[in-house]
Design an enzyme around this catalytic site. Structure first.
Site, PDB file in Angstrom:
ATOM      1  NE  ARG A 199      -3.397  -0.134   2.951  1.00 19.12           N
ATOM      2  CZ  ARG A 199      -3.934  -0.040   4.174  1.00 19.12           C
ATOM      3  NH1 ARG A 199      -3.821  -1.051   5.026  1.00 19.12           N
ATOM      4  NH2 ARG A 199      -4.576   1.052   4.517  1.00 19.12           N
ATOM      5  CB  CYS A 275      -1.719   3.374  10.050  1.00 15.42           C
ATOM      6  SG  CYS A 275      -3.097   3.898  11.101  1.00 15.42           S
TER       7      CYS A 275
END
Length: 317
Positions: A199, A275
């Site tokens: 990601r 995150c």
């Protein structure tokens, strides 16, 4: 009701405790409140409160991190609550400033560090997580309560906390910092991204539909899983616990380089954890705290808030 201000709440507890330490504390004279802080990704079939109703540590209450949160202009979940919201929740749980609060989740280590970040940042330093959560408690063959949850205790009074102004970073601060390369600027904060490397590089999609993957310029990939190890539970199940500090330091060195890691350790540079939504950034935050890193902040909006804005610069690869 809440009134007044306090810069701290009770004595400082260990950041993490073992199941045996928690069981001993529950038998002792000190007031201990245990909170299940389990949280699942939005696309998960699991429902945290439903699972809490079926199985929990005896005497535990349920803390919904999405419910105890401030509103956000982009509709983001589990943003840091105000001091008044936090104090009201503590009163509901029967928590006093001197109460030792122990937080756990059913993953092992996943959402409980985020809850600890909230308690510590709002001055309640007499707080800990249960390392390994409910699975570690179960692995010790300690009692699991499967009866319907009992009613919460009578409300207590909780002093309105004064939030740590350095605990949370804003979007504007992250954008300004992203223009500085920490390799060449001593003023730059080191941004540590707890998402998976796929990601971070943009190779893998985000779990939130329509959201681009990639990363903030001049940030570092440090998946939260690198600070954790897997333990074997009952009936072939597994769960996560924190690695030893020397192992966490090694992972930090691998992510940012030994020289930059040393700057963080010595407090010469601030580390900022991020995150997907501000949840697992808490794992990296706590891992750094276990290394006694003096300056650690958390980007509350994290990648969801950053990538949702069309003006944000997104890097890939």
């Amino acid at each position: 009701m809440v009134a007044g201000y306090s810069s701290s709440a009770g004595a400082e507890a260990p950041l993490i405790i073992s199941p045996s330490q928690l069981r001993q504390s529950l038998k002792g004279e000190q007031q201990v409140t245990v909170l299940d802080t389990t949280w699942f990704m939005p696309n998960s079939p699991h429902k945290a409160y439903e699972e809490f109703q079926k199985r929990r540590i005896p005497g535990a209450q349920f803390l919904d991190l999405d419910e105890l949160a401030s509103s956000h202009e982009l509709g983001l979940k589990h943003m840091m609550p105000s001091g008044a919201q936090f104090a009201e929740a503590c009163e509901k749980f029967g928590i006093q400033p001197s109460t030792h609060v122990v937080l756990y989740d059913t993953h092992g280590v996943f959402s409980s560090p985020r809850a600890l970040f909230m308690f510590r940042s709002l001055g309640h330093i007499n707080s800990s997580i249960l390392n390994g959560g409910l699975p570690s408690w179960n692995a010790k063959s300690f009692v699991i309560d499967t009866n319907p949850p009992s009613q919460p205790p009578h409300k207590s009074k909780y002093t309105l906390p004064k939030p740590d102004q350095n605990a949370v970073r804003s979007y504007e601060q992250m954008v300004a910092n992203s223009a500085s390369n920490p390799s060449t600027s001593v003023e730059a904060e080191l941004v540590l991204d707890a998402r998976s490397s796929g990601r971070f590089t943009g190779q893998d999609p985000e779990p939130r539909p329509g959201l681009s993957s990639g990363h903030i310029p001049n940030s570092f990939s440090l998946p939260f899983t690198s600070f954790l190890k897997t333990e074997e539970g009952v009936q072939g199940s597994t769960y996560t616990v924190f690695r030893e500090p020397y192992e966490i330091r090694k992972e930090l060195d691998n992510a940012v380089g030994a020289a930059q890691a040393e700057r963080i350790i010595q407090g010469e540079a601030t580390a900022v954890t991020t995150c997907g939504s501000g949840m697992t950034a808490g794992v990296v935050w706590l891992g750094l705290k276990l290394l006694n890193v003096p300056k650690v902040s958390l980007y509350d909006e994290s990648w969801t808030g950053y990538a949702m804005r069309s003006t944000s610069k997104i890097e890939k690869a």
